[in-house]
Scaffold this motif. Structure first.
Motif, PDB file in Angstrom:
ATOM      1  N   MET A 179       0.846  -1.203   0.000  1.00 52.22           N
ATOM      2  CA  MET A 179       0.000   0.000   0.000  1.00 52.22           C
ATOM      3  C   MET A 179       0.877   1.248   0.000  1.00 52.22           C
ATOM      4  O   MET A 179       1.856   1.331   0.729  1.00 52.22           O
ATOM      5  N   ARG A 180       0.513   2.214  -0.836  1.00 53.86           N
ATOM      6  CA  ARG A 180       1.328   3.419  -0.948  1.00 53.86           C
ATOM      7  C   ARG A 180       1.120   4.359   0.254  1.00 53.86           C
ATOM      8  O   ARG A 180       0.040   4.417   0.831  1.00 53.86           O
ATOM      9  N   ARG A 181       2.152   5.073   0.573  1.00 55.55           N
ATOM     10  CA  ARG A 181       2.127   5.981   1.719  1.00 55.55           C
ATOM     11  C   ARG A 181       1.377   7.267   1.371  1.00 55.55           C
ATOM     12  O   ARG A 181       1.761   7.986   0.450  1.00 55.55           O
ATOM     13  N   PRO A 182       0.312   7.606   2.104  1.00 58.64           N
ATOM     14  CA  PRO A 182      -0.400   8.864   1.835  1.00 58.64           C
ATOM     15  C   PRO A 182       0.487  10.070   2.157  1.00 58.64           C
ATOM     16  O   PRO A 182       1.119  10.128   3.214  1.00 58.64           O
ATOM     17  N   PHE A 183       0.494  11.032   1.242  1.00 59.36           N
ATOM     18  CA  PHE A 183       1.298  12.238   1.415  1.00 59.36           C
ATOM     19  C   PHE A 183       0.498  13.411   0.857  1.00 59.36           C
ATOM     20  O   PHE A 183       0.254  13.498  -0.345  1.00 59.36           O
ATOM     21  N   VAL A 184       0.047  14.291   1.749  1.00 58.94           N
ATOM     22  CA  VAL A 184      -0.769  15.440   1.353  1.00 58.94           C
ATOM     23  C   VAL A 184       0.048  16.713   1.499  1.00 58.94           C
ATOM     24  O   VAL A 184       0.606  16.981   2.572  1.00 58.94           O
ATOM     25  N   VAL A 185       0.123  17.486   0.432  1.00 59.69           N
ATOM     26  CA  VAL A 185       0.774  18.797   0.469  1.00 59.69           C
ATOM     27  C   VAL A 185      -0.321  19.855   0.523  1.00 59.69           C
ATOM     28  O   VAL A 185      -1.195  19.902  -0.350  1.00 59.69           O
ATOM     29  N   VAL A 186      -0.297  20.681   1.570  1.00 60.71           N
ATOM     30  CA  VAL A 186      -1.329  21.696   1.788  1.00 60.71           C
ATOM     31  C   VAL A 186      -0.746  23.069   1.478  1.00 60.71           C
ATOM     32  O   VAL A 186       0.247  23.489   2.077  1.00 60.71           O
ATOM     33  N   THR A 187      -1.367  23.760   0.536  1.00 54.74           N
ATOM     34  CA  THR A 187      -0.898  25.093   0.181  1.00 54.74           C
ATOM     35  C   THR A 187      -2.101  25.961  -0.160  1.00 54.74           C
ATOM     36  O   THR A 187      -3.248  25.562   0.014  1.00 54.74           O
ATOM     37  N   GLY A 188      -1.856  27.174  -0.613  1.00 56.10           N
ATOM     38  CA  GLY A 188      -2.936  28.084  -0.981  1.00 56.10           C
ATOM     39  C   GLY A 188      -2.687  29.488  -0.481  1.00 56.10           C
ATOM     40  O   GLY A 188      -1.569  29.830  -0.055  1.00 56.10           O
ATOM     41  N   LEU A 189      -3.710  30.304  -0.513  1.00 56.15           N
ATOM     42  CA  LEU A 189      -3.579  31.698  -0.112  1.00 56.15           C
ATOM     43  C   LEU A 189      -3.455  31.818   1.405  1.00 56.15           C
ATOM     44  O   LEU A 189      -4.104  31.073   2.157  1.00 56.15           O
ATOM     45  N   SER A 190      -2.626  32.722   1.834  1.00 59.25           N
ATOM     46  CA  SER A 190      -2.447  32.961   3.263  1.00 59.25           C
ATOM     47  C   SER A 190      -3.771  33.404   3.872  1.00 59.25           C
ATOM     48  O   SER A 190      -4.438  34.300   3.354  1.00 59.25           O
ATOM     49  N   GLY A 191      -4.151  32.758   4.966  1.00 51.65           N
ATOM     50  CA  GLY A 191      -5.405  33.087   5.619  1.00 51.65           C
ATOM     51  C   GLY A 191      -6.574  32.233   5.168  1.00 51.65           C
ATOM     52  O   GLY A 191      -7.686  32.379   5.677  1.00 51.65           O
ATOM     53  N   ALA A 192      -6.333  31.307   4.223  1.00 56.53           N
ATOM     54  CA  ALA A 192      -7.420  30.482   3.702  1.00 56.53           C
ATOM     55  C   ALA A 192      -7.672  29.237   4.537  1.00 56.53           C
ATOM     56  O   ALA A 192      -8.622  28.504   4.270  1.00 56.53           O
ATOM     57  N   GLY A 193      -6.824  28.973   5.561  1.00 54.88           N
ATOM     58  CA  GLY A 193      -7.099  27.861   6.447  1.00 54.88           C
ATOM     59  C   GLY A 193      -6.080  26.748   6.458  1.00 54.88           C
ATOM     60  O   GLY A 193      -6.382  25.630   6.866  1.00 54.88           O
ATOM     61  N   ARG A 194      -4.848  27.047   6.055  1.00 57.92           N
ATOM     62  CA  ARG A 194      -3.820  26.002   6.005  1.00 57.92           C
ATOM     63  C   ARG A 194      -3.572  25.381   7.385  1.00 57.92           C
ATOM     64  O   ARG A 194      -3.522  24.158   7.535  1.00 57.92           O
ATOM     65  N   ALA A 195      -3.442  26.223   8.411  1.00 57.01           N
ATOM     66  CA  ALA A 195      -3.183  25.715   9.765  1.00 57.01           C
ATOM     67  C   ALA A 195      -4.347  24.851  10.250  1.00 57.01           C
ATOM     68  O   ALA A 195      -4.131  23.797  10.861  1.00 57.01           O
ATOM     69  N   THR A 196      -5.565  25.273   9.988  1.00 55.24           N
ATOM     70  CA  THR A 196      -6.731  24.491  10.380  1.00 55.24           C
ATOM     71  C   THR A 196      -6.737  23.146   9.673  1.00 55.24           C
ATOM     72  O   THR A 196      -7.007  22.100  10.279  1.00 55.24           O
ATOM     73  N   ALA A 197      -6.431  23.159   8.381  1.00 49.82           N
ATOM     74  CA  ALA A 197      -6.392  21.912   7.608  1.00 49.82           C
ATOM     75  C   ALA A 197      -5.336  20.959   8.153  1.00 49.82           C
ATOM     76  O   ALA A 197      -5.576  19.746   8.267  1.00 49.82           O
ATOM     77  N   LEU A 198      -4.184  21.476   8.512  1.00 49.82           N
ATOM     78  CA  LEU A 198      -3.130  20.620   9.060  1.00 49.82           C
ATOM     79  C   LEU A 198      -3.558  20.019  10.400  1.00 49.82           C
ATOM     80  O   LEU A 198      -3.249  18.856  10.701  1.00 49.82           O
ATOM     81  N   ASN A 199      -4.254  20.799  11.215  1.00 50.41           N
ATOM     82  CA  ASN A 199      -4.759  20.266  12.488  1.00 50.41           C
ATOM     83  C   ASN A 199      -5.744  19.124  12.252  1.00 50.41           C
ATOM     84  O   ASN A 199      -5.733  18.112  12.969  1.00 50.41           O
ATOM     85  N   VAL A 200      -6.598  19.288  11.244  1.00 48.81           N
ATOM     86  CA  VAL A 200      -7.556  18.231  10.921  1.00 48.81           C
ATOM     87  C   VAL A 200      -6.822  16.977  10.454  1.00 48.81           C
ATOM     88  O   VAL A 200      -7.132  15.857  10.885  1.00 48.81           O
ATOM     89  N   LEU A 201      -5.835  17.158   9.575  1.00 48.11           N
ATOM     90  CA  LEU A 201      -5.079  16.008   9.072  1.00 48.11           C
ATOM     91  C   LEU A 201      -4.311  15.325  10.203  1.00 48.11           C
ATOM     92  O   LEU A 201      -4.189  14.095  10.233  1.00 48.11           O
ATOM     93  N   ASP A 202      -3.809  16.113  11.141  1.00 46.28           N
ATOM     94  CA  ASP A 202      -3.150  15.545  12.314  1.00 46.28           C
ATOM     95  C   ASP A 202      -4.136  14.675  13.105  1.00 46.28           C
ATOM     96  O   ASP A 202      -3.805  13.561  13.528  1.00 46.28           O
ATOM     97  N   ASP A 203      -5.366  15.168  13.286  1.00 40.77           N
ATOM     98  CA  ASP A 203      -6.388  14.396  13.989  1.00 40.77           C
ATOM     99  C   ASP A 203      -6.744  13.118  13.235  1.00 40.77           C
ATOM    100  O   ASP A 203      -7.136  12.114  13.849  1.00 40.77           O
ATOM    101  N   LEU A 204      -6.614  13.137  11.903  1.00 37.27           N
ATOM    102  CA  LEU A 204      -6.945  11.971  11.096  1.00 37.27           C
ATOM    103  C   LEU A 204      -5.837  10.918  11.118  1.00 37.27           C
ATOM    104  O   LEU A 204      -6.030   9.813  10.605  1.00 37.27           O
ATOM    105  N   GLY A 205      -4.672  11.277  11.689  1.00 34.44           N
ATOM    106  CA  GLY A 205      -3.597  10.298  11.800  1.00 34.44           C
ATOM    107  C   GLY A 205      -2.361  10.583  10.982  1.00 34.44           C
ATOM    108  O   GLY A 205      -1.422   9.778  10.948  1.00 34.44           O
TER     109      GLY A 205
END
Length: 296
Positions: free
Chosen positions: A1-27
């Protein structure tokens, strides 16, 4: 099984930190602002020792990151996508200029593009420089009207590490008066149906109440419309599965988002669940419709 690897980017203030917290909660191992030259070291350090499974990885990187170069990032992701041991996905977060400006005003943080210039100028310049990246993204989200809870639902739908059961589906009701849900994939209009708003006994209720659902179902066009809706959506789902689409949002709207769209969304969600689908159900504007007194 391949290793999941998500790169999170976008406009500053669009929610990158929130998205990373969610992904952290997902494992995922969630790491922010790692310069591209250090990416290989990061992947090795989280790759697991002998006998251990490599941990899923989520990397946040944007214009704040030292040495950030959008074209270099997209090129590097293209290279990583060819790696047989990796399942690489690019998540691009966006929001409208007014929303980003309000978020920076509320937090009083300087914009990384030009801290000595008006925030709106910085937002426009950043959008000019990296807005094109969304065309390379596997998942692109506009967070302008998303609550943190709704964003978490959507990200879990796209990036959950659980056993895949095909396309995960979100069914939601909404008020056209308050605008289309920007995250929707399929939108249907229920405003032609009989409106319980004008019945004094039903007006305070919502489409979740049996009396309201029964009233709407007396419309002679209700059941033919529901049947056609199921006939349209049903054949699409296996095609979405085959294309690898991880998350589908079906939005049903009416005037106030309180009666007709809610009842129809409830019925559609029940039908999808009975077909064995993974479904989340939400009613975006039920409370807002009640407060505004809008027709449902």
């Amino acid at each position: 099984m391949r290793r999941p690897f998500v790169v999170v980017t976008g406009l500053s203030g669009a929610g990158r930190a929130t998205a990373l917290n969610v992904l952290d909660d997902l494992g995922y191992v969630a790491v922010d602002n790692v310069p591209l030259p250090l990416l290989d070291d990061l992947m090795r350090s989280t790759g697991g020792d002998a006998g251990e499974k490599a941990r899923p990885l989520a990397l946040g990187i944007d214009t704040r990151t030292f040495g950030f170069d959008a074209r270099e990032l997209v090129a590097r992701i293209g290279e990583l996508r060819k790696h047989p041991a990796l399942a690489v996905r690019l998540l691009f977060l966006d929001a409208d200029t007014e929303t980003l400006q309000r978020r920076y005003t509320e937090t009083r943080r300087p914009h990384p593009m030009a801290p000595d210039r008006p925030v709106v100028d910085s937002i426009i310049e950043e959008r000019r420089q990296i807005g094109w990246m969304r065309e390379s993204a596997d998942v692109s989200l506009d967070t302008s009207s998303l609550s943190p809870h709704r964003l978490k639902q959507i990200l879990a739908g796209h990036f959950s590490l659980g056993l895949s059961v095909g396309t995960r589906i979100s069914v939601m009701s909404f008020s056209f008066r308050r605008g289309l849900p920007r995250e929707s994939d399929l939108v249907f209009d229920a405003r032609f149906l009989k409106n319980p708003h004008y019945d004094p006994a039903l007006k305070p209720l919502t489409g979740r109440d049996p009396a309201v659902a029964a009233f709407i179902a007396t419309d002679p066009d209700y059941h033919p419309f529901v049947d056609r809706l199921k006939g349209l959506i049903g054949p699409l789902l296996p095609r979405f599965d085959a294309e690898g689409k991880s998350y589908l949002t079906i939005a049903i709207g009416c005037t106030g988002g309180k009666h007709r769209s809610v009842a129809l969304a409830e019925e559609l969600a029940d039908w999808l669940r009975s077909a064995g689908r993974s479904v989340t159900l939400s009613h975006r504007d039920v409370g807002a419709a009640g407060e505004a007194g809008g027709a449902g």
